[in-house]
Design a protein around this motif. Sequence first.
Motif, PDB file in Angstrom:
ATOM      1  N   SER A   6      48.199  41.788  39.406  1.00 37.48           N
ATOM      2  CA  SER A   6      48.808  40.617  39.901  1.00 37.48           C
ATOM      3  C   SER A   6      49.075  39.613  38.832  1.00 37.48           C
ATOM      4  O   SER A   6      48.473  39.669  37.732  1.00 37.48           O
ATOM      5  CB  SER A   6      47.878  40.040  40.913  1.00 37.48           C
TER       6      SER A   6
ATOM      7  N   GLN B  75      47.986  36.533  38.967  1.00 32.09           N
ATOM      8  CA  GLN B  75      46.943  35.768  38.637  1.00 32.09           C
ATOM      9  C   GLN B  75      45.852  36.545  37.771  1.00 32.09           C
ATOM     10  O   GLN B  75      45.361  35.790  36.706  1.00 32.09           O
ATOM     11  CB  GLN B  75      46.111  35.582  40.033  1.00 32.09           C
ATOM     12  N   THR B  76      45.702  37.848  37.919  1.00 29.17           N
ATOM     13  CA  THR B  76      44.594  38.318  36.939  1.00 29.17           C
ATOM     14  C   THR B  76      45.215  38.679  35.366  1.00 29.17           C
ATOM     15  O   THR B  76      44.598  38.310  34.535  1.00 29.17           O
ATOM     16  CB  THR B  76      44.121  39.793  37.521  1.00 29.17           C
TER      17      THR B  76
ATOM     18  N   ASN C 234      44.780  35.216  33.752  1.00 27.85           N
ATOM     19  CA  ASN C 234      43.624  35.027  33.582  1.00 27.85           C
ATOM     20  C   ASN C 234      42.913  35.696  32.416  1.00 27.85           C
ATOM     21  O   ASN C 234      42.251  35.388  31.505  1.00 27.85           O
ATOM     22  CB  ASN C 234      42.665  35.127  34.878  1.00 27.85           C
TER      23      ASN C 234
ATOM     24  N   ASP D 157      37.942  30.329  37.997  1.00 22.86           N
ATOM     25  CA  ASP D 157      39.453  30.981  38.402  1.00 22.86           C
ATOM     26  C   ASP D 157      39.116  32.563  38.674  1.00 22.86           C
ATOM     27  O   ASP D 157      39.217  32.927  39.567  1.00 22.86           O
ATOM     28  CB  ASP D 157      40.147  30.589  37.489  1.00 22.86           C
ATOM     29  N   ILE D 158      38.287  33.181  37.667  1.00 25.31           N
ATOM     30  CA  ILE D 158      38.119  34.602  37.883  1.00 25.31           C
ATOM     31  C   ILE D 158      37.141  34.959  39.046  1.00 25.31           C
ATOM     32  O   ILE D 158      37.183  35.708  39.860  1.00 25.31           O
ATOM     33  CB  ILE D 158      37.746  35.149  36.534  1.00 25.31           C
TER      34      ILE D 158
ATOM     35  N   THR E 239      38.603  35.148  42.273  1.00 29.37           N
ATOM     36  CA  THR E 239      39.864  36.036  42.764  1.00 29.37           C
ATOM     37  C   THR E 239      39.043  37.131  43.354  1.00 29.37           C
ATOM     38  O   THR E 239      37.885  37.471  43.366  1.00 29.37           O
ATOM     39  CB  THR E 239      40.188  36.690  41.297  1.00 29.37           C
ATOM     40  N   GLU E 240      39.842  37.655  44.601  1.00 29.34           N
ATOM     41  CA  GLU E 240      39.426  38.790  45.308  1.00 29.34           C
ATOM     42  C   GLU E 240      39.017  39.859  44.410  1.00 29.34           C
ATOM     43  O   GLU E 240      40.079  40.412  43.468  1.00 29.34           O
ATOM     44  CB  GLU E 240      40.328  38.974  46.581  1.00 29.34           C
TER      45      GLU E 240
END
Length: 694
Positions: free
Chosen positions: A406, A408-409, A412, A537-538, A541-542
């Motif tokens: 993703s 997001q990951t 990050n 933030d991490i 995360t799901e």
Amino acid sequence: MFDFYSLYSHEFVRVACCVPRTRVADAAYNLAETLKLAAQGDKTRAAVMVFPELGLSSYAIEDLLLQDALLDEVERSIAKVVEASRKLFPVLIVGAPLRVSGRLYNTAIVVHRGKVLGVVPKTYLPNYREFYEKRHFISGANTITREVELLGETVPFGTDLLFKAAGIDLTFHVEICEDVWVAIPPSSHAALAGAELLVNLSASNITIGKAEARRLLCGSQSMRAVAAYAYSAAGPGESTTDLAWDGHAAIYELGDPLIESSRFEKDSTMIQADIDVGRIRQERLRYNGFADCALQEKERVERFRTLPFAFDPPADSVALDRAIERFPYVPSDPAKLRDNCYEAYNIQVQGLAQRLQSNRTENAVIGVSGGLDSTHALIVACRAMDRLGLSRKNVFAYTMPGFGTSDQTYRNAWRLMKALGVTAAEIDIKPAATQMLADIGHPFGKGEKVYDITFENVQAGLRTDYLFRLANQQRGMVVGTGDLSELGLGWCTYGVGDHMSHYNPNGSVSKTLIQHLIRFVAASGDVSRETADILHDILNTEISPELIPAGEKGVVQATESFVGPYALQDFNLFYLTRLGYRPSKIAFMAWNAWHDIEKGAWPANLPEGTRRAYTLEEIRKWLALFLRRFFTNQFKRSAVPNGPKISSGGSLSPRGDWRAPSDGSPDIWLEEMKAIPEAKGESKATRKPKTRSK
């Protein structure tokens, strides 16, 4: 009859410690207060009730102890306790002076259902400072008879008595006050002979600091003897001519304090706790030193007499009244959690630093996904370099985006690598994965959207291939990232990154603990504010393997939808591997911990996603899945890399805590699960516990 919802069906036993208000040498008043508490314990279905030393006569009465009128009244009081016990559920253990063969003994009278089961005299009589017991009593070590006539019956008498309940299934031993203050308490040998509950009737006047001494004595005795220890001391109403009394009562289990009374109360008080006898038995099975001590003390141990008596569990369902840690790898006490995180983090750092030195390499290679496990492993690697006096540039960190990565990951991962100052790089594995899938004739290689296990593992395998070859290139070692929870569930691809490495500092850290370790680092001051923000933030995360492209509306693979909530699965893992509990007991404890979660108090830093209740139906479902996965994936655990053991909760290393065959079957455990009710909802007989876990 097995009642799933009753504590007595799962090797728990309720024990009560009582501190009745007394009047000096007023046996009738003392009897009345004793019976009031006995009735209270009967209502709560306590199995064993402990009263203070010489509670029927009062303790600090000096030469009044040698008065026939008082001793006669005390014997009449004993008779009334015995008579009252006919209609009471608990075993009552009361303190009284007793004349035996022309001698006076300081004794504990053990009573159940209208019968005196035995009489235990005090062994060690203090005769120093404020104590003068040898003026009045004879030591139990100097008995001249093994039986005593009491209330027209012949009953066992001596310090060598073990009381074994059949039905409740509990063996207990009784000692009195000073007996636990000596170098080798009588209860030490009693535990070696089979006593699981050690009972102490005490008077114990209070002076500054003495309460802490009692805590140390009782707690350490329960730990050394691998037992539960119940202690009850004299309280209000005792003579204050020269002394004072605080009414201290406490119950310990394997060194853990279960409950303690409030001291200096003006009225009679009672505390109770549900001790886990199954836990005690499991610890004794594992602790070779306990059995070796019994062999060394064989002569003393064999002297004990076991007195069996019938003690059927109550007909009504008795709800567990015990705080169950919802996260057994993560203590609910904030101070203890901080200490645990400090130790765990430093164990990991020290282990990795030592391995780098031993391998004579100064470089570490690690894959960074932007998820929890690789994040923490990267932090540990950086800290290991700091400890060795090496540059963080010696950490070669690679993010390897695949088809399911993703934004997001990915973002990050890069933010974290830059913030930590490591040597960062990116390898896009999609072209190589596509080629491999085409080479083996997989439909995806022909342009079809087939996302099966082969599609997933090609990506996972490629990442590992790259990391090991990069380690060759950089003359370094691959740092593993997979955690204990994944190993327990077999949620790791054999031979790849979450399973295989040169050294894995996360290998015995549960998923629930890793989240707190990252928070610990973020709050430690050892990282920049920017890094701390990235870590949070991490954490938000799901959890996902990110091996399949996001579906409609950006929905990603949710790990917990496949393997169950880590909160429950870590609970199952702990109690299966650390304590060997049968599935029905694990489910019973999980239900008590989780079914009324909305009533519970939660740590402020607990992720919102874990703040939910679980029904027995859900607990049963995920426990069954856990058992199947745990047993069928042992072959993966038989080949894990080195890594340090972190907590007393254990590890799954085949060289350490868990050694098991790779072809074991879960059938026995799944069969035992039939004892767990399948019906939805709660038993109407179930009462909500008075105390809740945090």
